[in-house]
Scaffold this active site. Structure first.
Site, mmCIF file in Angstrom:
data_model
loop_
_atom_site.group_PDB
_atom_site.id
_atom_site.type_symbol
_atom_site.label_atom_id
_atom_site.label_comp_id
_atom_site.label_asym_id
_atom_site.label_seq_id
_atom_site.Cartn_x
_atom_site.Cartn_y
_atom_site.Cartn_z
ATOM 1 N N LYS A 38 38.338 38.040 40.414
ATOM 2 C CA LYS A 38 37.946 37.728 39.042
ATOM 3 C C LYS A 38 37.358 36.324 39.032
ATOM 4 C CE LYS A 38 39.679 37.706 34.284
ATOM 5 N NZ LYS A 38 40.886 37.859 33.428
ATOM 6 N N LYS A 57 35.290 41.582 38.989
ATOM 7 C CA LYS A 57 35.018 41.256 37.585
ATOM 8 C C LYS A 57 34.399 39.865 37.505
ATOM 9 C CE LYS A 57 37.307 40.853 33.069
ATOM 10 N NZ LYS A 57 38.570 40.906 32.330
#
Length: 351
Positions: free
Chosen positions: A221, A275
């Site tokens: 992320k 992400k």
């Protein structure tokens, strides 16, 4: 049109230098355009396909009844009360969407420095899980054990003297994961990016009899500019002070992302997630090649909003851009995609 020859394209063909080769000489029998000439042949040799089985639909849940609040920065996306979330889960199941990922918007009065409300078995996310599972048991539920929707400062961890403390946060995230599993969550997907959280969650789930609950690791992320509309959706946009660079990955780093994924796999992750999505297709490909693990991408709010806004203004064909972007994830190696487009795409695919 007749069979292609260089002279068929030009009325006047300049003389070739002595010894120069024609297009026919160069390509010989290798003409890749042969299989592009018709729709049926293009479909026949298509390497990657998008199906409804690739879709995970993120939804936002709030307290109340008959609540359907539009999110200004995400056209077509709403915060839903639990009763309406159940109806949308029923619609998703009929479309064949395999799973939902639920995210709460919690009233400011329930937020504090430590995000303690995440430990309430009757908070909105746990009640939503129970209600959806009761009504639509066949659909998968993915929950996030991160603290940011529950903290008064909008960070993903417990804040002490201006610092997000790792180990105390991991302890609370692990406890929250057990509560979410007890409510019926099928997959825990912790997005906080604290070190050691996957191993701690796995141990906590196993110790409490939830050996069958899987973990989807937000392994990579990134500290990204593409999360803005999401923060509006969960109500943290006005709370967050500073940034999250002390615990999210620097978007300049790919080797570090691989190390993060390797660590999470060693700690017991069943799936990996990248992400955001489209700006990080290279990371998806690296992880898939390196680990051959089930790999997912989150097409985050900023990606969704850009396509929606450009489509609404007529700058691009929004529908085609939506499908192209999702197929890009498949081409990069994704087994599935978390996308706010899920019901729209599923409807198109079924149609």
């Amino acid at each position: 049109m007749n069979k292609f020859t260089p002279t068929a394209m030009n009325k006047f063909t300049p003389a070739k230098p002595a010894g120069a080769r024609s297009v026919d000489d160069i390509t010989g029998s290798r003409r890749l355009r042969r299989m592009r000439k018709a729709d049926w042949s293009r479909r026949l040799v298509q390497e990657n396909r998008l199906t409804v089985d690739d879709l995970i639909w993120p939804i936002f849940v709030v307290d109340g009844r008959q609540v359907r609040e539009p999110i200004a920065a995400m056209p077509g996306v709403f915060r839903l009360s639990i009763d309406l979330a159940v109806k949308e889960a029923e619609r998703a199941a009929k479309l064949g969407i395999p799973a939902l990922a639920t995210f709460p918007n919690v009233d400011i009065s329930l937020r504090d420095q430590t995000g303690s409300h995440i430990l309430d078995p009757d908070n909105v996310i746990n009640r939503a899980t129970r209600a959806i599972k009761d009504a639509v048991p066949e659909i998968g539920i993915i929950t996030d054990a991160a603290l940011d929707p529950f903290t008064s400062h909008g960070h993903d961890g417990i804040l002490r003297d201006g610092i997000i403390v790792n180990d105390e946060t991991v302890e609370q995230v692990s406890a929250a994961a057990v509560i979410q599993a007890a409510a019926g969550a099928d997959i825990i997907a912790p997005s906080d990016m604290m070190d050691g959280r996957i191993g701690a969650i796995r141990d906590a789930l196993d110790a409490n009899g939830f050996q069958e609950v899987a973990i989807m690791s937000y392994a990579t992320k990134f500290a990204s500019a593409f999360y803005g509309p999401y923060r509006e959706a969960v109500g943290t946009a006005g709370l967050l002070k500073g940034d999250k660079k002390t615990y999210y990955i620097d978007h300049a780093n790919s080797d570090e992302a691989v190390r993060e994924a390797e660590q999470d796999i060693a700690e017991g992750a069943d799936m990996l997630m990248v992400k955001p999505g489209l700006p990080y297709l290279d990371i998806i490909r690296r992880l898939k090649d390196e680990f051959q693990m089930p790999t997912f991408a989150y097409q985050v709010s900023g990606e969704y909003s850009m396509i929606k806004a450009a489509g609404a203004n007529g700058w691009i064909d929004g529908e085609k851009a939506m499908l192209e972007s999702l197929l890009a994830f498949k081409r990069a190696g994704c087994d599935g995609i978390l996308t706010y487009f899920a019901p729209e795409v599923a409807t198109m695919l079924k149609g």
